[in-house]
Structures are given as structure tokens and as C-alpha cells.
Design a protein around this motif. Structure first.
Motif, PDB file in Angstrom:
ATOM      1  N   VAL A  88      14.609  40.644 -12.172  1.00 50.31           N
ATOM      2  CA  VAL A  88      15.617  39.654 -11.825  1.00 50.31           C
ATOM      3  C   VAL A  88      16.778  40.334 -11.113  1.00 50.31           C
ATOM      4  CG1 VAL A  88      17.356  38.102 -12.820  1.00 50.31           C
ATOM      5  CG2 VAL A  88      15.030  38.076 -13.698  1.00 50.31           C
ATOM      6  N   CYS A  89      17.319  39.647 -10.116  1.00 56.60           N
ATOM      7  CA  CYS A  89      18.483  40.139  -9.387  1.00 56.60           C
ATOM      8  C   CYS A  89      19.364  38.939  -9.042  1.00 56.60           C
ATOM      9  CB  CYS A  89      18.020  40.842  -8.118  1.00 56.60           C
ATOM     10  SG  CYS A  89      19.343  41.420  -7.066  1.00 56.60           S
ATOM     11  N   VAL A  90      20.660  39.069  -9.253  1.00 52.61           N
ATOM     12  CA  VAL A  90      21.605  38.024  -8.866  1.00 52.61           C
ATOM     13  C   VAL A  90      22.269  38.462  -7.569  1.00 52.61           C
ATOM     14  CG1 VAL A  90      23.686  36.738  -9.494  1.00 52.61           C
ATOM     15  CG2 VAL A  90      21.996  37.311 -11.257  1.00 52.61           C
ATOM     16  N   LEU A  91      22.241  37.579  -6.587  1.00 45.92           N
ATOM     17  CA  LEU A  91      22.831  37.851  -5.275  1.00 45.92           C
ATOM     18  C   LEU A  91      23.970  36.872  -5.031  1.00 45.92           C
ATOM     19  CD1 LEU A  91      19.427  38.188  -3.449  1.00 45.92           C
ATOM     20  CD2 LEU A  91      21.031  40.049  -3.846  1.00 45.92           C
ATOM     21  N   THR A  92      25.168  37.393  -4.867  1.00 48.73           N
ATOM     22  CA  THR A  92      26.328  36.530  -4.632  1.00 48.73           C
ATOM     23  C   THR A  92      26.653  36.484  -3.143  1.00 48.73           C
ATOM     24  OG1 THR A  92      27.836  38.392  -4.986  1.00 48.73           O
ATOM     25  CG2 THR A  92      27.323  37.026  -6.900  1.00 48.73           C
ATOM     26  N   ASP A  93      27.341  35.420  -2.745  1.00 44.07           N
ATOM     27  CA  ASP A  93      27.822  35.260  -1.377  1.00 44.07           C
ATOM     28  C   ASP A  93      26.684  35.419  -0.370  1.00 44.07           C
ATOM     29  OD1 ASP A  93      29.877  34.658   0.394  1.00 44.07           O
ATOM     30  OD2 ASP A  93      30.311  36.774   0.795  1.00 44.07           O
ATOM     31  N   LEU A  94      25.602  34.666  -0.599  1.00 41.76           N
ATOM     32  CA  LEU A  94      24.385  34.785   0.202  1.00 41.76           C
ATOM     33  C   LEU A  94      24.041  33.437   0.816  1.00 41.76           C
ATOM     34  CD1 LEU A  94      22.155  37.142   0.487  1.00 41.76           C
ATOM     35  CD2 LEU A  94      20.806  35.673  -1.007  1.00 41.76           C
ATOM     36  N   HIS A  95      23.531  33.475   2.043  1.00 41.54           N
ATOM     37  CA  HIS A  95      22.982  32.261   2.649  1.00 41.54           C
ATOM     38  C   HIS A  95      21.695  31.887   1.916  1.00 41.54           C
ATOM     39  CE1 HIS A  95      25.431  33.711   6.073  1.00 41.54           C
ATOM     40  NE2 HIS A  95      25.524  32.422   6.358  1.00 41.54           N
ATOM     41  N   ASP A  96      21.257  30.645   2.087  1.00 39.88           N
ATOM     42  CA  ASP A  96      19.968  30.212   1.539  1.00 39.88           C
ATOM     43  C   ASP A  96      18.880  30.845   2.415  1.00 39.88           C
ATOM     44  OD1 ASP A  96      17.622  28.945   0.804  1.00 39.88           O
ATOM     45  OD2 ASP A  96      18.530  26.951   0.685  1.00 39.88           O
ATOM     46  N   CYS A  97      18.404  32.007   1.996  1.00 44.01           N
ATOM     47  CA  CYS A  97      17.485  32.798   2.827  1.00 44.01           C
ATOM     48  C   CYS A  97      16.117  32.149   2.975  1.00 44.01           C
ATOM     49  CB  CYS A  97      17.381  34.224   2.289  1.00 44.01           C
ATOM     50  SG  CYS A  97      18.909  35.149   2.576  1.00 44.01           S
ATOM     51  N   ASP A  98      15.671  31.384   1.992  1.00 45.73           N
ATOM     52  CA  ASP A  98      14.394  30.676   2.145  1.00 45.73           C
ATOM     53  C   ASP A  98      14.508  29.629   3.259  1.00 45.73           C
ATOM     54  OD1 ASP A  98      13.098  32.169   0.202  1.00 45.73           O
ATOM     55  OD2 ASP A  98      13.546  30.741  -1.396  1.00 45.73           O
ATOM     56  N   ALA A  99      15.598  28.868   3.258  1.00 49.71           N
ATOM     57  CA  ALA A  99      15.821  27.874   4.314  1.00 49.71           C
ATOM     58  C   ALA A  99      16.043  28.561   5.658  1.00 49.71           C
ATOM     59  CB  ALA A  99      17.014  26.986   3.968  1.00 49.71           C
ATOM     60  N   LEU A 100      16.757  29.663   5.638  1.00 46.46           N
ATOM     61  CA  LEU A 100      17.015  30.410   6.864  1.00 46.46           C
ATOM     62  C   LEU A 100      15.713  30.958   7.457  1.00 46.46           C
ATOM     63  CD1 LEU A 100      19.037  31.544   8.874  1.00 46.46           C
ATOM     64  CD2 LEU A 100      19.514  33.388   7.271  1.00 46.46           C
ATOM     65  N   THR A 101      14.821  31.445   6.607  1.00 43.67           N
ATOM     66  CA  THR A 101      13.528  31.949   7.074  1.00 43.67           C
ATOM     67  C   THR A 101      12.719  30.830   7.730  1.00 43.67           C
ATOM     68  OG1 THR A 101      13.523  33.629   5.350  1.00 43.67           O
ATOM     69  CG2 THR A 101      11.413  33.119   6.345  1.00 43.67           C
ATOM     70  N   LYS A 102      12.723  29.655   7.129  1.00 41.39           N
ATOM     71  CA  LYS A 102      12.015  28.509   7.718  1.00 41.39           C
ATOM     72  C   LYS A 102      12.622  28.141   9.069  1.00 41.39           C
ATOM     73  CE  LYS A 102      10.424  26.645   3.386  1.00 41.39           C
ATOM     74  NZ  LYS A 102      10.822  25.884   2.235  1.00 41.39           N
ATOM     75  N   LYS A 103      13.942  28.217   9.154  1.00 39.68           N
ATOM     76  CA  LYS A 103      14.630  27.911  10.415  1.00 39.68           C
ATOM     77  C   LYS A 103      14.228  28.918  11.498  1.00 39.68           C
ATOM     78  CE  LYS A 103      19.273  26.609  11.878  1.00 39.68           C
ATOM     79  NZ  LYS A 103      18.913  25.251  12.220  1.00 39.68           N
ATOM     80  N   ILE A 104      14.130  30.175  11.128  1.00 35.87           N
ATOM     81  CA  ILE A 104      13.719  31.209  12.085  1.00 35.87           C
ATOM     82  C   ILE A 104      12.282  30.969  12.530  1.00 35.87           C
ATOM     83  CG2 ILE A 104      13.165  33.667  12.301  1.00 35.87           C
ATOM     84  CD1 ILE A 104      15.628  34.169  10.437  1.00 35.87           C
ATOM     85  N   GLU A 105      11.406  30.646  11.576  1.00 36.06           N
ATOM     86  CA  GLU A 105       9.998  30.404  11.907  1.00 36.06           C
ATOM     87  C   GLU A 105       9.822  29.207  12.834  1.00 36.06           C
ATOM     88  OE1 GLU A 105       8.311  30.025   8.001  1.00 36.06           O
ATOM     89  OE2 GLU A 105       8.082  32.205   7.771  1.00 36.06           O
ATOM     90  N   SER A 106      10.711  28.222  12.728  1.00 34.37           N
ATOM     91  CA  SER A 106      10.590  27.020  13.561  1.00 34.37           C
ATOM     92  C   SER A 106      11.326  27.163  14.894  1.00 34.37           C
ATOM     93  CB  SER A 106      11.115  25.797  12.808  1.00 34.37           C
ATOM     94  OG  SER A 106      12.516  25.889  12.632  1.00 34.37           O
ATOM     95  N   ASP A 107      12.029  28.260  15.120  1.00 39.18           N
ATOM     96  CA  ASP A 107      12.738  28.500  16.376  1.00 39.18           C
ATOM     97  C   ASP A 107      11.724  28.902  17.439  1.00 39.18           C
ATOM     98  OD1 ASP A 107      14.555  29.066  18.369  1.00 39.18           O
ATOM     99  OD2 ASP A 107      15.313  30.902  17.433  1.00 39.18           O
ATOM    100  N   PRO A 108      11.504  28.071  18.464  1.00 37.99           N
ATOM    101  CA  PRO A 108      10.464  28.369  19.451  1.00 37.99           C
ATOM    102  C   PRO A 108      10.725  29.662  20.236  1.00 37.99           C
ATOM    103  CG  PRO A 108      11.789  26.494  20.150  1.00 37.99           C
ATOM    104  CD  PRO A 108      12.226  26.856  18.763  1.00 37.99           C
ATOM    105  N   GLU A 109      11.963  29.973  20.492  1.00 32.99           N
ATOM    106  CA  GLU A 109      12.296  31.186  21.237  1.00 32.99           C
ATOM    107  C   GLU A 109      12.376  32.396  20.311  1.00 32.99           C
ATOM    108  OE1 GLU A 109      12.536  31.358  24.609  1.00 32.99           O
ATOM    109  OE2 GLU A 109      11.871  29.275  24.509  1.00 32.99           O
ATOM    110  N   GLY A 110      12.943  32.194  19.150  1.00 32.67           N
ATOM    111  CA  GLY A 110      13.028  33.241  18.147  1.00 32.67           C
ATOM    112  C   GLY A 110      13.892  34.422  18.518  1.00 32.67           C
ATOM    113  N   SER A 111      14.749  34.262  19.496  1.00 35.86           N
ATOM    114  CA  SER A 111      15.530  35.409  19.945  1.00 35.86           C
ATOM    115  C   SER A 111      17.039  35.200  19.849  1.00 35.86           C
ATOM    116  CB  SER A 111      15.152  35.747  21.389  1.00 35.86           C
ATOM    117  OG  SER A 111      15.465  34.648  22.233  1.00 35.86           O
TER     118      SER A 111
END
Length: 175
Positions: A66-89
Motif C-alpha cells: 500500500v502507498c498513499v499519494l498526496t497532491d496527485l492527478h487522477d492517473c487512471d483517468a489521465l492514462t485513459k485520456k492519453i490513450e484516446s489522444d489521436p496525436e499523443g504528442s
């Protein structure tokens, strides 16, 4: 090299660079912290953890998985957003990424699970960094918060989720 570090870049050096280049609140910094935390919970999760039923006198500690991460973006949602970015750059506009929050990352049954949690959970889990009974922690919390009605079973869900584990239930590394 310009900063005099002249070493092969590891994940810590890359994280330092991203914080230096973009700032510690940038979404790239969140992604790198998240990836490093995932690696850490998997590496420390090599020990077998045996489940035990809740016991009022049992010593518990925070699971090494277990690890607690403070002051972090929602990385799961961010990863999905990156995957759906057609240009990805392109870097994303920070405004569209939402607020940073507190997350609990857990390695469990071959997968990583990330929960958004209340910021108050981290100091409570810190009370279990050294093995403690639930009753001892409840008594301390009762005094600090002036809430005499707290009960030790307050931690049952954390124990069932294997976030808190019996201190003696952790065996030597199996690898």
C-alpha cells in the motif's frame, strides 16, 4: 550533465527532471510519481501476506503493498485520456485535468487498485507504521479528536481490504 549529475538516468532522476522542467504539480510529475509508486508496492509486495480475522489485541501495520499519494492527478483517468489522444504528442491543459487529490494505491491479486481517499486517511495509516492494536489507535484518536464514541471496529474495512495487516502475518520474501 548540466546539473553535474553525470549518471545514468533512473526513475528518481527522471522524476527530478520533470519536476524541475514542468513543476511538481504538473500532470507528468503525477504520472511519474504514480508509476514509481506502482513499482514500489509491487517490489515490496513480494512477501506473502496471510489474512487474519479482526482481533482487538492483534497488532496491525500498514501493508507493504500500500502507498498513499498526496497532491496527485487522477492517473487512471489521465492514462485513459492519453490513450484516446489521436496525436499523443501534446501536453494537456492543466485546467482540463481536474483537481489533484489523495489516492491509495494497492497491489492486490495480480493488479494495482487505486482509490481516491479522504486526506484524513493518511495520518490514520501513519499511526500503523509501527505495529499497533486498533484499540490503541482508537484511544489516541478519541483523545485527539474529542470523539469518545469511536470503536476499534472502525478499522474492519481496512483490515478486510488488506490495507492493514497483522504485524506477524508477513513472512519472508518468497522470491
Amino acid at each position: 550533465e548540466s546539473r553535474g549529475l553525470g549518471q545514468r538516468p533512473g526513475s528518481g532522476l527522471i522524476e527530478d527532471y520533470v519536476r524541475w522542467k514542468f513543476g511538481s504539480t504538473h500532470h507528468l510529475a503525477s504520472l511519474i510519481r504514480y508509476a514509481r509508486a506502482k513499482d514500489a508496492v509491487w517490489e515490496s509486495g513480494l512477501a506473502q501476506i496471510h489474512h487474519a480475522d479482526f482481533g482487538i489485541g492483534t497488532l496491525y501495520q500498514v501493508s507493504p503493498r500500500v502507498c498513499v499519494l498526496t497532491d496527485l492527478h487522477d492517473c487512471d483517468a489521465l492514462t485513459k485520456k492519453i490513450e484516446s489522444d489521436p496525436e499523443g504528442s501534446q501536453l494537456f491543459d492543466e485546467v482540463e485535468l481536474g483537481e489533484r487529490d489523495v489516492y491509495l494505491l494497492q497491489a492486490s491479486d495480480g493488479a494495482s487498485i487505486c482509490y481516491r481517499v479522504d486526506a484524513g486517511l493518511e495520518p490514520i495509516l501513519n499511526m500503523f507504521e509501527q505495529p499497533s492494536t486498533c484499540q490503541d489507535v482508537v484511544e489516541l484518536l478519541s483523545r485527539v479528536t474529542d470523539s469518545p464514541d469511536l470503536k476499534a471496529d472502525l478499522f474492519t474495512e481496512l483490515i478486510q481490504a488488506k490495507i492493514l495487516i497483522p504485524a506477524l502475518a508477513r513472512s519472508a520474501d518468497t522470491g
